[in-house]
Design an enzyme around this catalytic site. Structure first.
Site, short mmCIF file in Angstrom:
data_model
loop_
_atom_site.label_atom_id
_atom_site.label_comp_id
_atom_site.label_asym_id
_atom_site.label_seq_id
_atom_site.Cartn_x
_atom_site.Cartn_y
_atom_site.Cartn_z
N HIS A 112 -5.18 55.16 64.01
CA HIS A 112 -4.19 55.93 64.78
C HIS A 112 -3.71 55.10 65.96
O HIS A 112 -4.52 54.44 66.64
CB HIS A 112 -4.85 57.22 65.29
N ASN A 113 -2.39 55.11 66.20
CA ASN A 113 -1.82 54.34 67.32
C ASN A 113 -2.44 52.94 67.37
O ASN A 113 -2.99 52.50 68.39
CB ASN A 113 -2.03 55.08 68.64
N GLU A 142 -0.65 52.37 62.02
CA GLU A 142 0.44 53.15 62.60
C GLU A 142 1.28 52.28 63.52
O GLU A 142 0.75 51.47 64.29
CB GLU A 142 -0.09 54.36 63.38
N ASP A 144 4.44 52.96 66.20
CA ASP A 144 5.36 53.85 66.91
C ASP A 144 6.57 53.05 67.34
O ASP A 144 6.47 52.16 68.19
CB ASP A 144 4.68 54.46 68.14
N HIS A 157 3.55 53.71 73.04
CA HIS A 157 3.37 55.15 73.01
C HIS A 157 4.44 55.77 73.89
O HIS A 157 4.35 55.73 75.12
CB HIS A 157 1.97 55.52 73.51
N GLU A 191 6.02 55.89 62.96
CA GLU A 191 6.46 57.02 63.77
C GLU A 191 7.79 56.57 64.35
O GLU A 191 7.85 55.83 65.33
CB GLU A 191 5.45 57.37 64.85
#
Length: 557
Positions: A112-113, A142, A144, A157, A191
């Site tokens: 995640h992230n 991931e 973003d 983020h 994302e």
């Protein structure tokens, strides 16, 4: 199983006691006696004369003993300290599982992230985080993506003070390191917050940098309705993102708009996960409001790169049964997933038998903490995403899970989580009968000196993490020893051996009710060998503390 007498003071003395029990007052251990030891104590039921001969050739250096097909104590000691006596089944250190089943039949190591090296608010984004995750066997990363200056998409983020890195540098890093430790497919979970112009740039980078590694068209497979297998997708990178739907009566513009709205709604879920203090909740509420301002239209160039991993919004299990294809996947926060698992566990399991689902940590986990991944593996979710930069129990269990199957990042789910069609029933979703585990934590050796510089007052904690619960037991504390002997027996009832994980942790007693982690080791119950075994200790960060290790005895019934 041999009856035990008074405990020896060291591991070498314990091994010598075992040796003497099987030599029958002879100077060396005969091949027939070694075979008996393998059968009775080590539960190596397939061992035969050829096995014994191989062990003698491998570990015995005394020429007279080798000629007589026997083992001296030194040869036996070398064998007992070797990987042949590791608690981890050595056949599981290579890929041994069936890799020709659909992707949805596997647990897939997921980050995640991935870009973050610290917390979710002011942490640093760095390319090394991607390298580290890939070298740990992670197969779903991931990214973003946000609009950057000079038409250069950036990764960070959003709406926080985390630092930014370039999207093209992330893709280059993935291209360099994707298949260093595993040949099986890497999924890039985007994302996507970029405008259409910068999405086109993203697509161009993915194509030009990844080259033949990027999957751009569907494979020619006989079972076109199912997901391909890890073997089908070897050395390929898949893009997970929204996809423009096919034109309908309302026209292409409406189709694009529908993709846009789904994107916004899914991203909004993260804000619903607030479970922490008032300040993080307030922060995420503001962040959610900002995110709602900007709607993202999916660019055709990027949409065309989404082949088998199309992100769609989860509505309900009944809706998914009617409308969701195996090539479509859903993402949801841990709170929503937990509620669904509690209310509709069997439906969640059935859903995960045909489609991929990704679970991610609550947005309120601003310190980058993690949930226990076992609760979502237990319902068959494949992409259970964790903050890889965070230390502690969740990442230790993740390491234990994906240590299996050669650390390739794909672990075949138990049959009860893979059944389909008429085989599914309430009874078929139940696991096998419980297994009784007898575990003796005998001793430790070469343990590290504590940070205080004093001698170690240590105990061992053993945890069994099953589907519905976790159980833990401690040895007594042994004071002032770097080679302690605990000789502690523990009994566990393991209700779901195919899914359960064990975690051993060596702890320093720092107070009457306080302790600190010194070293740890986790593994799948199904990968644990029986008999007298040693297990290596890893640091909190997951690095080897060799030669520090524990000596244990494992018996199951």
């Amino acid at each position: 199983m041999m009856k035990r007498s008074a405990r020896p003071a060291t591991r070498r003395a314990e091994i010598q006691r075992l040796y003497q029990c099987y030599t029958a007052d002879q100077l060396t251990l005969a091949a027939s006696s070694l075979l008996r030891f393998l059968h009775r104590e080590q539960v190596e039921l397939t061992a035969n004369q050829e096995t014994v001969e191989r062990l003698i050739d491998r570990y015995e250096i005394d020429e007279t003993a080798r000629t007589n097909r026997a083992m001296t104590f030194e040869g036996f000691h070398r064998y007992m300290e070797s990987k042949d006596c590791s608690v981890l089944d050595q056949s599981h250190t290579v890929v041994y599982q069936d890799m020709d089943q659909p992707l949805c039949h596997y647990f897939i190591s997921t980050s995640h992230n991935t870009y973050l090296t610290g917390d979710q608010l002011v942490g640093k984004s760095h390319l090394d985080a991607y390298v580290s995750a890939l070298r740990k066997g992670c197969r779903c990363l991931e990214i973003d993506c946000w609009d950057g200056p000079n038409t250069e998409p950036v990764v960070y983020h959003g709406y926080t003070l985390t630092t930014k890195i370039l999207f093209r540098d992330v893709v280059s890093t993935v291209e360099q390191h994707a298949f260093e430790v595993s040949p099986y497919p890497v999924i890039l979970s985007l994302e996507n917050h970029c405008c259409q112009e910068q999405q086109v740039v993203m697509a161009q980078y993915l194509i030009s940098i990844l080259g033949e590694k990027l999957l751009k068209t569907p494979l020619d497979l006989p079972t076109s309705g199912e997901l391909p297998s890890p073997n089908d997708l070897k050395y390929k990178v898949l893009i997970k993102n929204k996809k423009i739907r096919a034109p309908n009566e309302a026209g292409e513009e409406a189709a694009s708009r529908e993709a846009d709205e789904s994107e916004e709604e899914e991203e909004g879920e993260e804000g619903e996960e607030d479970e922490g203090s008032a300040e993080p909740s307030k922060f995420w509420s503001l962040r959610k409001q900002k995110k709602k301002v900007k709607k993202v239209m999916v660019a055709e160039a990027l949409s065309d790169l989404v082949i088998y991993t199309q992100s769609v919004k989860f509505t309900s299990f009944s809706h998914a049964r009617l409308h969701q294809t195996p090539h479509q996947n859903t993402s949801m926060g841990e709170k929503k997933a937990r509620k669904l698992a509690k209310a509709s566990g069997p439906d969640f399991i059935l859903h995960n038998q045909r489609c991929l689902s990704r679970i991610y940590p609550a947005g309120s986990r601003t310190s980058s903490s993690n949930y226990n991944p076992q609760e979502f593996w237990s319902i068959g979710s494949q992409l259970v995403a964790l903050n890889f930069q965070s230390l502690g129990l969740p990442m230790h269990l993740n390491g234990g899970r994906f240590q299996d199957n050669g650390r390739c990042g794909y672990v075949l789910k138990p049959a009860t989580l893979r059944r389909s069609g008429q085989e599914n029933s309430a009874s078929s979703l139940q696991g096998p009968r419980p297994t009784q585990l007898l575990l003796k934590v005998i001793s430790g050796s070469h343990l590290p000196v504590p940070r205080s510089g004093k001698t170690l007052d240590s105990f061992v904690r053993v945890e069994v993490h099953g589907v519905h619960s976790a159980c833990r037991k401690n040895t007594d504390t042994v004071k002032n020893s770097l080679s302690p002997c605990w000789d502690a027996s523990m009994n566990f009832s393991v209700s779901d051996p195919e899914l359960s994980l064990l975690r051993f942790s060596l702890r320093e007693q720092t107070g009457l009710l306080s302790s600190e982690l010194v070293g740890q080791y986790s593994l799948a119950f199904s990968s644990m060998k029986r008999g007298y075994r040693w297990l290596p200790l890893l640091s909190r960060e997951g690095f080897s503390m060799d030669p520090a290790s524990l000596f244990v005895f494992v018996w199951c019934s």
